[in-house]
Design a protein around this motif. Sequence first.
Motif, PDB file in Angstrom:
ATOM      1  N   MET A 121      44.959 -11.108 -14.181  1.00  0.00           N
ATOM      2  CA  MET A 121      44.271 -10.333 -13.149  1.00  0.00           C
ATOM      3  C   MET A 121      45.284  -9.893 -12.110  1.00  0.00           C
ATOM      4  N   ASN A 122      45.249  -8.652 -11.778  1.00  0.00           N
ATOM      5  CA  ASN A 122      46.117  -8.102 -10.746  1.00  0.00           C
ATOM      6  C   ASN A 122      45.707  -8.690  -9.400  1.00  0.00           C
ATOM      7  N   THR A 123      46.679  -9.166  -8.636  1.00  0.00           N
ATOM      8  CA  THR A 123      46.347  -9.848  -7.381  1.00  0.00           C
ATOM      9  C   THR A 123      45.719  -8.927  -6.354  1.00  0.00           C
ATOM     10  N   ILE A 124      45.941  -7.628  -6.451  1.00  0.00           N
ATOM     11  CA  ILE A 124      45.305  -6.729  -5.492  1.00  0.00           C
ATOM     12  C   ILE A 124      44.262  -5.833  -6.157  1.00  0.00           C
ATOM     13  N   ASP A 125      43.864  -6.190  -7.365  1.00  0.00           N
ATOM     14  CA  ASP A 125      42.793  -5.519  -8.094  1.00  0.00           C
ATOM     15  C   ASP A 125      42.980  -4.016  -8.265  1.00  0.00           C
ATOM     16  N   LEU A 126      44.176  -3.591  -8.595  1.00  0.00           N
ATOM     17  CA  LEU A 126      44.412  -2.194  -8.933  1.00  0.00           C
ATOM     18  C   LEU A 126      44.126  -2.002 -10.410  1.00  0.00           C
ATOM     19  N   ALA A 127      43.582  -0.864 -10.739  1.00  0.00           N
ATOM     20  CA  ALA A 127      43.332  -0.553 -12.147  1.00  0.00           C
ATOM     21  C   ALA A 127      44.650  -0.552 -12.903  1.00  0.00           C
ATOM     22  N   GLN A 128      44.634  -1.073 -14.106  1.00  0.00           N
ATOM     23  CA  GLN A 128      45.822  -1.140 -14.956  1.00  0.00           C
ATOM     24  C   GLN A 128      45.826  -0.055 -16.033  1.00  0.00           C
ATOM     25  N   SER A 129      44.760   0.740 -16.076  1.00  0.00           N
ATOM     26  CA  SER A 129      44.639   1.784 -17.088  1.00  0.00           C
ATOM     27  C   SER A 129      43.546   2.757 -16.659  1.00  0.00           C
ATOM     28  N   PRO A 130      43.523   3.944 -17.254  1.00  0.00           N
ATOM     29  CA  PRO A 130      42.433   4.871 -16.945  1.00  0.00           C
ATOM     30  C   PRO A 130      41.051   4.276 -17.241  1.00  0.00           C
ATOM     31  N   ALA A 131      40.943   3.490 -18.305  1.00  0.00           N
ATOM     32  CA  ALA A 131      39.640   2.909 -18.666  1.00  0.00           C
ATOM     33  C   ALA A 131      39.070   2.052 -17.547  1.00  0.00           C
ATOM     34  N   GLU A 132      39.937   1.382 -16.814  1.00  0.00           N
ATOM     35  CA  GLU A 132      39.470   0.523 -15.722  1.00  0.00           C
ATOM     36  C   GLU A 132      38.966   1.313 -14.522  1.00  0.00           C
ATOM     37  N   THR A 133      39.195   2.612 -14.504  1.00  0.00           N
ATOM     38  CA  THR A 133      38.709   3.431 -13.391  1.00  0.00           C
ATOM     39  C   THR A 133      37.439   4.193 -13.755  1.00  0.00           C
ATOM     40  N   ARG A 134      36.966   4.048 -14.955  1.00  0.00           N
ATOM     41  CA  ARG A 134      35.779   4.782 -15.418  1.00  0.00           C
ATOM     42  C   ARG A 134      34.496   4.097 -14.971  1.00  0.00           C
TER      43      ARG A 134
END
Length: 152
Positions: free
Chosen positions: A1-14
């Motif tokens: 898990m990213n510590t600052i909760d940034l999307a790691q891919s386009p799918a995570e922003t959908r």
Amino acid sequence: MNTIDLAQSPAETRRAWIHRADEEQVLALFRSVHTVTQNPPSPWWLRALHRGKLPSRAAGFAIEDEVTALLSARPGWVYVPWASEGEVGYWEFVPSESGVYGPSEPTTVQFTDLHPGWVDLLPVHRGPGVQQPIAFTTADLREQIEDLENIA
């Protein structure tokens, strides 16, 4: 898990309505807004879908996912989830940011609706002038990835 909760891919922003709602409804709303505003903030795939160049939203997602599968599996590539308003993020090759000749704009892969390959490559760039995108496809990217990384 990213510590600052940034999307790691386009799918995570959908997560938005345009990603989940009925595709025809999304397209109808976009076309309605497009009559008032020539370039409304929107993802690349929606503009391509509007012009009849992409068969479906899912086809756009598949392209994003194919690029993600390639780049996320390679060291040095980082997804940048923020881009211009309404647009999908882009990928940067972090090792290309610094080099023998000092800081540079990193090699960047971004999505585009301006050509049927749907991928633009912006090679590492140092000095004055603007980076010029090179039209790519996901196949081009897969075939040339090692060469692109070595240029950094």
